[in-house]
Scaffold this active site. Structure first.
Site, short mmCIF file in Angstrom:
data_model
loop_
_atom_site.label_atom_id
_atom_site.label_comp_id
_atom_site.label_asym_id
_atom_site.label_seq_id
_atom_site.Cartn_x
_atom_site.Cartn_y
_atom_site.Cartn_z
N GLY A 13 125.06 -4.58 -44.08
CA GLY A 13 124.43 -3.35 -43.61
C GLY A 13 122.96 -3.57 -43.31
O GLY A 13 122.47 -4.70 -43.30
N ALA A 14 122.25 -2.48 -43.07
CA ALA A 14 120.81 -2.52 -42.82
C ALA A 14 120.21 -1.20 -43.25
O ALA A 14 120.90 -0.18 -43.38
CB ALA A 14 120.53 -2.76 -41.34
N ASP A 15 118.91 -1.21 -43.48
CA ASP A 15 118.19 0.00 -43.86
C ASP A 15 117.69 0.76 -42.63
O ASP A 15 117.54 1.98 -42.68
CB ASP A 15 117.02 -0.38 -44.77
CG ASP A 15 117.51 -1.07 -46.04
OD1 ASP A 15 118.39 -0.51 -46.71
OD2 ASP A 15 117.02 -2.16 -46.34
N LYS A 25 115.89 -4.89 -43.42
CA LYS A 25 116.81 -5.13 -44.53
C LYS A 25 116.00 -5.49 -45.76
O LYS A 25 114.84 -5.85 -45.66
CB LYS A 25 117.77 -6.29 -44.20
CG LYS A 25 118.76 -5.95 -43.08
CD LYS A 25 119.69 -7.09 -42.75
CE LYS A 25 120.50 -7.63 -43.87
NZ LYS A 25 121.42 -6.70 -44.53
N GLY A 27 116.02 -3.43 -48.72
CA GLY A 27 115.73 -2.31 -49.60
C GLY A 27 116.31 -2.51 -50.99
O GLY A 27 115.79 -2.02 -51.97
N GLU A 34 119.63 -12.51 -48.28
CA GLU A 34 120.36 -11.98 -47.12
C GLU A 34 119.99 -12.75 -45.85
O GLU A 34 120.87 -13.10 -45.07
CB GLU A 34 120.04 -10.50 -46.93
CG GLU A 34 120.65 -9.61 -47.99
CD GLU A 34 120.27 -8.16 -47.79
OE1 GLU A 34 121.09 -7.41 -47.22
OE2 GLU A 34 119.15 -7.78 -48.18
#
Length: 175
Positions: A13-15, A25, A27, A34
């Site tokens: 995922g990503a922020d 990314k 968080g 990552e």
């Protein structure tokens, strides 16, 4: 990871995701690890919900920067004063758990790699993510930053209207 230095695909995922498919990314505090996984992958697929979409990185989610504990206050000041971001953000040392970008304790948060995290809270979108990434990476004391630019080929977005995909066959982001 030492045994396998090449992966066919990584999915994460990503922020934040901007219209150039650049990501924020880290968080959760694992930005170095990552990024190490993503760089050894032939393909990186990012999956997010539509709340993570933005026109420009920065104001929607703090940009994490992993720094060495040695001279961390000096490094924090250097980072905050980099030419590409000076005046547009406040650098805040992460306290409590390294896995949340909210202050949830009194002690300095320590990453899995034994480093600290500085969260950059922007008041406006980062004007040039490429320049910011280069400046951060070239700052002594910075281990890694949470800008993941040019790393994802596909972004899968879940939203109120269903699932949409950007990046496949050159499909441009719609947001």
């Amino acid at each position: 990871m030492n045994e396998k230095s090449k992966l066919d695909v990584a999915i994460d995922g990503a922020d934040e995701v901007d219209t150039n498919l650049a990501l924020v990314k880290g968080g959760g505090g694992a930005l170095l690890r990552e990024k190490m996984v993503e760089v050894v992958s032939d393909k990186f697929i990012c999956i997010v919900d539509e709340s993570k979409l933005c026109k420009g990185l920065g104001p929607g989610f703090p940009l994490p920067v992993e720094i060495t504990p040695f001279c961390h206050e000096h490094t924090l000041r250097l980072v905050q004063d980099l030419p590409s971001i000076k005046g547009s953000c406040k650098a805040v040392l992460r306290l409590g758990s390294s896995s949340t970008n909210k202050i949830d304790g009194d002690e300095i948060a320590i990453t899995d790699n034994g480093n600290y995290i500085v969260d950059l809270h922007f008041t406006e979108p980062i004007k040039d993510a490429t320049a910011t990434a280069k400046e951060l990476k070239s700052t002594v004391g910075v281990v890694e930053h949470g800008i993941f630019e040019g790393m994802t080929q596909t972004v899968i977005v879940a939203g109120k209207d269903g699932i949409r995909v950007a990046g496949v066959d050159g499909e441009k982001p719609w947001w």
